[in-house]
Write an enzyme that holds these catalytic residues in place. Structure first.
Site, PDB file in Angstrom:
ATOM      1  CB  SER A  96      -0.826  -0.079   1.317  1.00  0.00           C
ATOM      2  OG  SER A  96      -1.549  -1.317   1.262  1.00  0.00           O
ATOM      3  CE  LYS A 171      -4.707  -1.757   0.894  1.00  0.00           C
ATOM      4  NZ  LYS A 171      -5.405  -2.613   1.777  1.00  0.00           N
ATOM      5  CE  LYS A 241       1.547   1.716   4.849  1.00  0.00           C
ATOM      6  NZ  LYS A 241       1.222   0.696   3.798  1.00  0.00           N
TER       7      LYS A 241
HETATM    8  P1  NAD Z   1       4.982  -6.729   7.275  1.00  0.00           P
HETATM    9  O1  NAD Z   1       5.601  -5.635   8.311  1.00  0.00           O
HETATM   10  O2  NAD Z   1       4.506  -7.989   8.179  1.00  0.00           O
HETATM   11  O3  NAD Z   1       6.077  -7.089   6.297  1.00  0.00           O
HETATM   12  C1  NAD Z   1       7.062  -6.461   5.517  1.00  0.00           C
HETATM   13  C2  NAD Z   1       8.190  -7.313   5.265  1.00  0.00           C
HETATM   14  O4  NAD Z   1       9.000  -6.599   4.485  1.00  0.00           O
HETATM   15  C3  NAD Z   1       8.869  -7.763   6.465  1.00  0.00           C
HETATM   16  O5  NAD Z   1       9.064  -9.094   6.328  1.00  0.00           O
HETATM   17  C4  NAD Z   1      10.457  -6.982   6.343  1.00  0.00           C
HETATM   18  O6  NAD Z   1      11.437  -7.477   7.005  1.00  0.00           O
HETATM   19  C5  NAD Z   1      10.590  -6.755   4.821  1.00  0.00           C
HETATM   20  N1  NAD Z   1      11.277  -5.647   4.542  1.00  0.00           N
HETATM   21  C6  NAD Z   1      11.311  -4.436   5.001  1.00  0.00           C
HETATM   22  N2  NAD Z   1      12.332  -3.645   4.493  1.00  0.00           N
HETATM   23  C7  NAD Z   1      12.728  -4.496   3.478  1.00  0.00           C
HETATM   24  C8  NAD Z   1      14.273  -4.395   2.536  1.00  0.00           C
HETATM   25  N3  NAD Z   1      14.656  -3.418   2.530  1.00  0.00           N
HETATM   26  N4  NAD Z   1      14.441  -5.624   1.748  1.00  0.00           N
HETATM   27  C9  NAD Z   1      13.756  -6.823   1.927  1.00  0.00           C
HETATM   28  N5  NAD Z   1      12.612  -6.983   2.630  1.00  0.00           N
HETATM   29  C10 NAD Z   1      12.284  -5.833   3.656  1.00  0.00           C
HETATM   30  O7  NAD Z   1       3.966  -5.946   6.681  1.00  0.00           O
HETATM   31  P2  NAD Z   1       2.674  -6.781   5.921  1.00  0.00           P
HETATM   32  O8  NAD Z   1       1.506  -6.699   6.932  1.00  0.00           O
HETATM   33  O9  NAD Z   1       2.947  -7.976   4.990  1.00  0.00           O
HETATM   34  O10 NAD Z   1       2.320  -5.535   4.841  1.00  0.00           O
HETATM   35  C11 NAD Z   1       2.960  -5.396   3.646  1.00  0.00           C
HETATM   36  C12 NAD Z   1       2.043  -4.318   2.685  1.00  0.00           C
HETATM   37  O11 NAD Z   1       0.775  -4.792   2.390  1.00  0.00           O
HETATM   38  C13 NAD Z   1       2.019  -3.112   3.530  1.00  0.00           C
HETATM   39  O12 NAD Z   1       2.004  -2.032   2.556  1.00  0.00           O
HETATM   40  C14 NAD Z   1       0.547  -3.091   3.913  1.00  0.00           C
HETATM   41  O13 NAD Z   1       0.199  -1.818   4.374  1.00  0.00           O
HETATM   42  C15 NAD Z   1      -0.059  -3.779   2.990  1.00  0.00           C
HETATM   43  N6  NAD Z   1      -1.230  -4.640   3.553  1.00  0.00           N
HETATM   44  C16 NAD Z   1      -1.127  -5.171   4.489  1.00  0.00           C
HETATM   45  C17 NAD Z   1      -2.266  -5.962   5.141  1.00  0.00           C
HETATM   46  C18 NAD Z   1      -2.518  -6.850   6.370  1.00  0.00           C
HETATM   47  O14 NAD Z   1      -3.426  -7.108   6.664  1.00  0.00           O
HETATM   48  N7  NAD Z   1      -1.349  -7.088   6.914  1.00  0.00           N
HETATM   49  C19 NAD Z   1      -3.466  -6.195   4.350  1.00  0.00           C
HETATM   50  C20 NAD Z   1      -3.341  -5.319   3.098  1.00  0.00           C
HETATM   51  C21 NAD Z   1      -2.292  -4.581   2.809  1.00  0.00           C
END
Ligand code: NAD
Length: 303
Positions: A96, A171, A241
């Protein structure tokens, strides 16, 4: 297809698994090495030791990262996707993200012959696990049609939203809608309870009447009403965010956001209180404080 996948968090681990289980070769990278371990149990998935290694041989690269700073670092930072992806390949950002960041990156990738799509997802960890997400796609339509079969591995409803950044806009609007409904539902329930009605009766009656919304029938019974805010699949940090990015977008386009600004104020206060790792509806506690009520169902009724 040869697929690179970067970001194996709450969402990415499941989406990457579905892509690998559909038979594509997936090279996965996350800063947390342990995040990739589970995925590598799928025979067509392997661990990459860097962003560049995950991306250099890929026809499609996915990122699922927290937000704009992380996406910019991975996409256009040193040893990032821009330097390592091949001309003719497609970059799909599932995060997102800010539409402005997306459009800037899309132009930079286009200059190197790489097509970028913004394809944020909705449906939470449950939807990611089940492979039933909604996906809002912006960018080149032909590229969207090329990646459609891979997106279908984890998405049930695919929405083509128009040019670059439009998926990100849809989104952000979607998420502000859900958070505004939570704020409104918290407010009206605090009124009914303060005025003397039992919370269960109030929520049940409204939940089956014209005032219903998902917060009342689904989110609150699992979280707010039973004071269960811990270990969420989606955190207040990421939700705040998204709200902030929506408000930034509104400022950019000079759109008044009376309701959105109230949600933004309370989400930021929730972060100041240290509630960032908790579930997004925790900010309703601020309304509870203001009204002098607690929206908790009776303990003996807690599942
Ligand atoms: P999360 O924090 O669980 O996962 C993010 C991952 O990215 C982590 O494993 C982290 O180690 C990795 N990461 C961060 N910086 C990095 C880098 N430089 N190189 C490699 N890996 C890196 O987040 P999430 O909940 O999986 O969400 C991911 C995206 O999806 C976000 O933008 C969130 O807003 C969106 N989203 C989340 C949900 C939800 O229910 N969790 C639902 C819809 C959308």
């Amino acid at each position: 297809m040869q697929v690179g996948f970067i970001g194996l968090g709450h969402m990415g681990q499941h989406m990457a698994r579905h892509v690998a289980e559909a038979g594509h070769d997936v090279a996965a990278f996350d800063l947390r090495t342990e995040a990739v371990t589970q995925l590598t149990r799928t025979p067509t998935a392997r661990r990459a030791s860097s962003v560049a290694e995950a991306a250099s041989a890929a026809e499609i690269v996915f990122t699922s990262l927290p937000g704009p700073p992380e996406v910019e670092a991975v996409a256009s930072g040193p040893d990032g996707l821009l330097e390592s992806m091949q001309s003719g390949s497609i970059y799909v950002d599932l995060s997102s993200n800010s539409p402005t960041t997306v459009r800037k990156l899309c132009a930079a990738f286009a200059a190197k012959g790489i097509t970028m799509l913004d394809a944020p997802v909705a449906g939470g960890v449950t939807g990611a696990e089940a492979g039933t997400l909604s996906i809002m796609v912006g960018g080149d339509k032909d590229a969207f049609e090329r990646v459609r079969p891979v997106l279908s591995a984890f998405g049930k409803r695919l929405f083509y939203c128009g040019g670059s950044g439009n998926g990100a806009i849809v989104k952000l609007c979607n998420n502000l809608s859900s958070q505004a409904q939570i704020a409104a539902a918290g407010e009206i329930l605090s009124l009914g309870v303060k005025a003397g009605v039992d919370l269960d009766i109030l929520a049940t009656a409204i939940g089956q009447s014209t005032g219903t919304c998902r917060a009342i029938v689904d989110t609150f019974p699992k979280q707010l009403f039973v004071r269960h805010f811990e270990d969420p699949g989606f955190t207040s940090i990421l939700s705040a965010k998204d709200t902030h990015l929506a408000i930034e977008l509104a400022h950019e386009f000079n759109v008044p956001m009376a309701i959105g600004e109230i949600v933004e104020r309370d989400k930021q206060e929730a972060l100041r209180r240290g509630w960032g790792p908790l579930s997004p509806d925790v900010f309703v506690r601020l309304q509870e404080e203001r009204a002098g009520v607690v929206l908790e169902t009776a303990k003996e009724k807690t599942p």
